[in-house]
Design a protein around this motif. Structure first.
Motif, PDB file in Angstrom:
ATOM      1  N   GLY A 281       0.225  13.899   0.375  1.00  0.00           N
ATOM      2  CA  GLY A 281      -0.257  13.057  -0.668  1.00  0.00           C
ATOM      3  C   GLY A 281       0.571  12.086  -1.435  1.00  0.00           C
ATOM      4  O   GLY A 281       1.372  11.589  -0.483  1.00  0.00           O
ATOM      5  N   VAL A 282       0.579  11.603  -2.604  1.00  0.00           N
ATOM      6  CA  VAL A 282       1.214  10.432  -3.071  1.00  0.00           C
ATOM      7  C   VAL A 282       2.618  10.900  -3.290  1.00  0.00           C
ATOM      8  O   VAL A 282       2.672  11.988  -4.013  1.00  0.00           O
ATOM      9  N   PRO A 283       3.814  10.143  -2.851  1.00  0.00           N
ATOM     10  CA  PRO A 283       4.834  10.683  -3.080  1.00  0.00           C
ATOM     11  C   PRO A 283       5.545  10.627  -4.564  1.00  0.00           C
ATOM     12  O   PRO A 283       4.995   9.763  -5.358  1.00  0.00           O
ATOM     13  N   ALA A 284       6.396  11.637  -4.891  1.00  0.00           N
ATOM     14  CA  ALA A 284       6.545  11.607  -6.666  1.00  0.00           C
ATOM     15  C   ALA A 284       7.340  10.297  -6.761  1.00  0.00           C
ATOM     16  O   ALA A 284       8.146   9.792  -6.034  1.00  0.00           O
ATOM     17  N   GLY A 285       7.222   9.877  -8.080  1.00  0.00           N
ATOM     18  CA  GLY A 285       7.769   8.611  -8.595  1.00  0.00           C
ATOM     19  C   GLY A 285       7.065   7.416  -8.141  1.00  0.00           C
ATOM     20  O   GLY A 285       7.503   6.461  -8.627  1.00  0.00           O
ATOM     21  N   VAL A 286       5.937   7.479  -7.565  1.00  0.00           N
ATOM     22  CA  VAL A 286       5.381   6.126  -7.116  1.00  0.00           C
ATOM     23  C   VAL A 286       4.449   5.731  -8.131  1.00  0.00           C
ATOM     24  O   VAL A 286       3.701   6.889  -8.611  1.00  0.00           O
ATOM     25  N   SER A 287       4.447   4.646  -8.705  1.00  0.00           N
ATOM     26  CA  SER A 287       3.677   4.220  -9.950  1.00  0.00           C
ATOM     27  C   SER A 287       2.238   3.648  -9.297  1.00  0.00           C
ATOM     28  O   SER A 287       2.329   2.773  -8.390  1.00  0.00           O
ATOM     29  N   LEU A 288       1.159   3.949  -9.842  1.00  0.00           N
ATOM     30  CA  LEU A 288      -0.083   3.619  -9.251  1.00  0.00           C
ATOM     31  C   LEU A 288      -0.771   2.416 -10.196  1.00  0.00           C
ATOM     32  O   LEU A 288      -0.666   2.762 -11.322  1.00  0.00           O
ATOM     33  N   THR A 289      -1.517   1.410  -9.594  1.00  0.00           N
ATOM     34  CA  THR A 289      -2.116   0.458 -10.285  1.00  0.00           C
ATOM     35  C   THR A 289      -3.627   0.685 -10.238  1.00  0.00           C
ATOM     36  O   THR A 289      -4.166   1.042  -8.826  1.00  0.00           O
ATOM     37  N   VAL A 290      -4.333   1.051 -11.241  1.00  0.00           N
ATOM     38  CA  VAL A 290      -5.689   1.174 -11.154  1.00  0.00           C
ATOM     39  C   VAL A 290      -6.598   0.007 -10.802  1.00  0.00           C
ATOM     40  O   VAL A 290      -6.538  -0.977 -11.068  1.00  0.00           O
ATOM     41  N   HIS A 291      -7.607   0.355  -9.806  1.00  0.00           N
ATOM     42  CA  HIS A 291      -8.717  -0.509  -9.592  1.00  0.00           C
ATOM     43  C   HIS A 291      -9.871   0.152  -9.832  1.00  0.00           C
ATOM     44  O   HIS A 291     -10.431   1.302  -9.172  1.00  0.00           O
ATOM     45  N   GLU A 292     -10.639  -0.184 -10.830  1.00  0.00           N
ATOM     46  CA  GLU A 292     -11.846   0.233 -11.142  1.00  0.00           C
ATOM     47  C   GLU A 292     -12.841  -0.294 -10.331  1.00  0.00           C
ATOM     48  O   GLU A 292     -13.103  -1.670 -10.091  1.00  0.00           O
ATOM     49  N   GLY A 293     -13.889   0.566  -9.480  1.00  0.00           N
ATOM     50  CA  GLY A 293     -14.761   0.266  -8.819  1.00  0.00           C
ATOM     51  C   GLY A 293     -14.372   0.249  -7.016  1.00  0.00           C
ATOM     52  O   GLY A 293     -13.221   0.766  -7.041  1.00  0.00           O
ATOM     53  N   ASP A 294     -15.252  -0.081  -6.571  1.00  0.00           N
ATOM     54  CA  ASP A 294     -15.011   0.054  -5.042  1.00  0.00           C
ATOM     55  C   ASP A 294     -14.165  -1.126  -4.681  1.00  0.00           C
ATOM     56  O   ASP A 294     -14.064  -2.285  -5.123  1.00  0.00           O
ATOM     57  N   LEU A 295     -13.598  -0.764  -3.414  1.00  0.00           N
ATOM     58  CA  LEU A 295     -12.692  -1.639  -2.700  1.00  0.00           C
ATOM     59  C   LEU A 295     -12.947  -2.081  -1.421  1.00  0.00           C
ATOM     60  O   LEU A 295     -12.984  -1.098  -0.487  1.00  0.00           O
ATOM     61  N   VAL A 296     -13.661  -2.991  -1.317  1.00  0.00           N
ATOM     62  CA  VAL A 296     -14.243  -3.443   0.056  1.00  0.00           C
ATOM     63  C   VAL A 296     -13.060  -4.502   0.869  1.00  0.00           C
ATOM     64  O   VAL A 296     -12.879  -5.536   0.118  1.00  0.00           O
ATOM     65  N   ILE A 297     -12.517  -4.051   2.144  1.00  0.00           N
ATOM     66  CA  ILE A 297     -11.581  -4.921   2.836  1.00  0.00           C
ATOM     67  C   ILE A 297     -12.334  -5.508   3.780  1.00  0.00           C
ATOM     68  O   ILE A 297     -12.835  -5.092   4.879  1.00  0.00           O
ATOM     69  N   THR A 298     -12.199  -6.869   3.606  1.00  0.00           N
ATOM     70  CA  THR A 298     -12.739  -8.104   4.811  1.00  0.00           C
ATOM     71  C   THR A 298     -11.738  -8.861   5.407  1.00  0.00           C
ATOM     72  O   THR A 298     -12.220  -9.446   6.373  1.00  0.00           O
ATOM     73  N   LYS A 299     -10.233  -8.645   5.087  1.00  0.00           N
ATOM     74  CA  LYS A 299      -9.251  -9.372   5.828  1.00  0.00           C
ATOM     75  C   LYS A 299      -8.268  -8.561   6.688  1.00  0.00           C
ATOM     76  O   LYS A 299      -8.000  -7.549   6.110  1.00  0.00           O
ATOM     77  N   ALA A 300      -8.156  -8.890   7.788  1.00  0.00           N
ATOM     78  CA  ALA A 300      -7.456  -8.181   8.837  1.00  0.00           C
ATOM     79  C   ALA A 300      -5.941  -7.842   8.352  1.00  0.00           C
ATOM     80  O   ALA A 300      -5.426  -8.808   7.543  1.00  0.00           O
ATOM     81  N   ASN A 301      -5.637  -6.784   8.432  1.00  0.00           N
ATOM     82  CA  ASN A 301      -4.182  -6.355   8.531  1.00  0.00           C
ATOM     83  C   ASN A 301      -3.705  -6.207   7.019  1.00  0.00           C
ATOM     84  O   ASN A 301      -2.459  -6.461   6.762  1.00  0.00           O
ATOM     85  N   THR A 302      -4.876  -5.918   6.150  1.00  0.00           N
ATOM     86  CA  THR A 302      -4.580  -5.735   4.754  1.00  0.00           C
ATOM     87  C   THR A 302      -3.743  -4.471   4.571  1.00  0.00           C
ATOM     88  O   THR A 302      -4.042  -3.524   5.045  1.00  0.00           O
ATOM     89  N   VAL A 303      -2.699  -4.643   3.656  1.00  0.00           N
ATOM     90  CA  VAL A 303      -1.940  -3.402   3.382  1.00  0.00           C
ATOM     91  C   VAL A 303      -2.376  -3.011   1.714  1.00  0.00           C
ATOM     92  O   VAL A 303      -2.008  -3.752   0.910  1.00  0.00           O
ATOM     93  N   ILE A 304      -2.935  -1.713   1.538  1.00  0.00           N
ATOM     94  CA  ILE A 304      -3.058  -1.276   0.007  1.00  0.00           C
ATOM     95  C   ILE A 304      -2.046  -0.287  -0.035  1.00  0.00           C
ATOM     96  O   ILE A 304      -1.812   0.768   0.431  1.00  0.00           O
ATOM     97  N   ASP A 305      -1.331  -0.436  -1.230  1.00  0.00           N
ATOM     98  CA  ASP A 305      -0.052   0.247  -1.322  1.00  0.00           C
ATOM     99  C   ASP A 305       0.389   0.508  -2.946  1.00  0.00           C
ATOM    100  O   ASP A 305       0.128  -0.515  -3.638  1.00  0.00           O
ATOM    101  N   GLY A 306       0.202   1.726  -3.120  1.00  0.00           N
ATOM    102  CA  GLY A 306       0.366   2.101  -4.762  1.00  0.00           C
ATOM    103  C   GLY A 306      -0.876   1.912  -5.523  1.00  0.00           C
ATOM    104  O   GLY A 306      -0.569   1.248  -6.682  1.00  0.00           O
TER     105      GLY A 306
END
Length: 530
Positions: A281-306
């Protein structure tokens, strides 16, 4: 979104502690803890029987004792007038050190079919930062509970720099099961606090009634070892001179000594070497930014972090990497999965992340699709944590647990949910390695042939800890002429059919090597023909 970037992924070292969020349940749990500690809940201390109503999606709390104690033991005997008919079950907890900073809880989850699992939790924080950590393994009680039967829970918490926790649980007069933990994390609760009993049921369950038949919250003392006084040595007696020894003949050479036999094998292979809350799971100490709603990824090599995604992630481009994130779904459940590429089949990687349904629903599944690699994942509170619908899938070093289950699943015509830790409907080059799978009602691994999706090919199941289900690995009759490779797995004690580690038709006989039962390290050399 500032937390979505496009450079090549860089793996960050993980912490030794996992913090799990469980949405509405956790907010209610800690809110009840704070109200109890502040004296704002005026239910009578549970010295006599106390009846409570459990409303779907909310907490019912009964305080235990009125004095804050640090080293304490809380005990409660509870009953449910009826078992839940649907939803994720009823959570019954006893809490110690309950105060503004959180609480420790021994939590029992009663499923609609009467199965009861127990673990130790730590609650910290308030509001959006509220967290719940599972700090022990899960145990399943030896038999199922019936409506009106007594469930007795205890939790003992001692220490400050190291908090030692021990919980027991039993149904009626049966033998108690024990689970323990030690908390040395920076989030440990060292202050004194009060006791409480809490009940929660998911929104998918009907209203229920519970009773606390008896309870107590009492101080326990740390053992103190007092050194024994050392007696004074008597005056030495006069020593006479020792005569010179007689000449000694050299001793004959010793006879050859046979090597000592090797010590017997450990009678029980510990499950502690497999993934847990501390390693997934999520390592301790990682601060998460909230995204409300679906996340649709259409660009190659996108990195979703935190990122905490309060919707689903739908992958429609190749090379996507998801890490250090949490995906909890929205208000409308969809069976395509909380993380999915079923509409594109584009390859992606997900690691060090948590997937669960904050609002349980029979339609929610976890990770669904093909062409993905999942590493150090914590997936729970969905029907199927992983559903494989095609080729090239790797699930490694992950914890799949606490499936959602409905005895009357509306998506299955009112029959029970068909929940599996991993369901493979089709595909080849599938590897399940180094995982801990537990908590599914149907099977830990279910293999079927859905020819409309993909033809079954090579499947390897190795080095996992596996338990629960009817039979823990179930190769369906439709999986004709596919022989999964099942090697070096440890099978835990819990399943409906006690001796059925693997069931398969003769046409799909699994290739077995090096598998053992956890208890006694007994080799598993056969499967059940079904």
């Amino acid at each position: 979104m500032k937390n979505i970037s496009y450079p090549a992924p860089v793996h960050s070292p993980r912490s030794a502690t996992l913090t799990q969020r469980s949405g509405r349940l956790l907010v209610a749990l800690l809110l009840s803890t704070i109200l109890v500690a502040a004296g704002l809940i005026f239910a009578p201390p549970a010295s006599a029987a106390t009846s409570v109503a459990i409303k779907p999606g909310s907490i019912a709390t009964v305080p235990v004792g009125s004095t804050g104690i640090r080293d304490a033991k809380v005990t409660a005997s509870t009953t449910l007038t009826a078992l839940p008919k649907s939803g994720g079950g009823v959570y019954t907890s006893v809490q110690a050190r309950a105060g503004k900073s959180g609480a420790y809880a021994a939590q029992a989850r009663t499923y609609p079919n009467g199965t009861v699992t127990v673990s130790i939790k730590r609650l910290n924080g308030t509001g959006r930062s509220l967290t719940q950590s599972t700090i022990s393994s899960y145990v399943t009680l030896d038999r199922k509970i019936k409506a009106g039967e007594k469930l007795t829970l205890t939790l003992e918490a001692k220490g400050t720099s190291t908090v030692t926790l021990k919980a027991t649980a039993k149904i009626g007069t049966s033998t108690a099961r024990e689970v323990s933990a030690k908390d040395t994390s920076g989030s440990r609760i060292s202050a004194e606090g009060k006791g409480a009993v809490t009940f929660y049921t998911s929104k998918g369950s009907p209203s229920l009634k519970a009773s606390v038949a008896s309870s107590s919250y009492a101080a326990v003392k740390q053992p103190v070892t007092t050194p024994k006084p050392t007696p004074s040595a008597p005056a030495p007696a006069p020593v006479k001179p020792t005569p010179a020894p007689a000449p000694v003949k050299p001793a004959p050479a010793p006879a050859p000594v046979e090597p000592a036999p090797a010590p017997p094998a450990n009678p029980t292979v510990p499950a502690s070497g497999f993934p847990t809350a501390a390693t997934t799971g999520v390592p301790a100490g990682v601060s998460l930014t909230v995204h409300e709603g679906d996340l649709v990824i259409t660009k190659a090599n996108t990195v979703i972090d935190g990122v905490e995604v309060r919707g689903i992630i739908d992958i429609k481009a190749p090379g996507v990497v998801i890490k250090n994130s949490r995906i909890v779904g929205g208000s409308t459940a969809r069976s395509i999965g909380l993380v999915t590429n079923v509409n594109s089949g584009q390859p992606f990687t997900i690691q060090d992340s948590e997937i669960y349904a904050a609002k349980e629903d029979p339609a929610w599944n976890g990770l669904v699709g093909s062409n993905f690699t999942a590493v150090r994942m914590d997936i729970h509170t969905v029907v199927d944590p992983v559903r494989v619908l095609g080729n090239n899938v790797v699930v490694r070093d992950s914890w799949l647990h606490d499936n959602s289950h409905w005895e009357k699943d509306p998506l299955r015509g009112g029959t029970p949910s068909h929940d599996d830790s991993v369901q493979i409907e089709g595909g080849a080059s599938i590897v399940l390695e180094g995982n801990r799978m537990e908590g599914a009602t149907n099977a830990a691994v279910q293999i079927t042939q859905n020819s409309s999706i993909a033809k079954l090919g090579s499947i390897t199941i190795r080095d996992n800890y596996l338990q629960d289900g009817g039979c823990t690995i179930n190769v369906g009759a439709s999986a004709a002429n596919n022989r999964p490779i099942v090697t070096s797995n440890v099978f835990g004690p819990e399943r409906i059919f006690a001796g059925c580690a693997i069931v398969a038709p003769e046409s799909s006989a699994p290739v077995l090597k090096g598998n053992i039962w956890e208890k006694g390290s007994v080799p598993i050399t056969r499967y059940t023909i079904g």
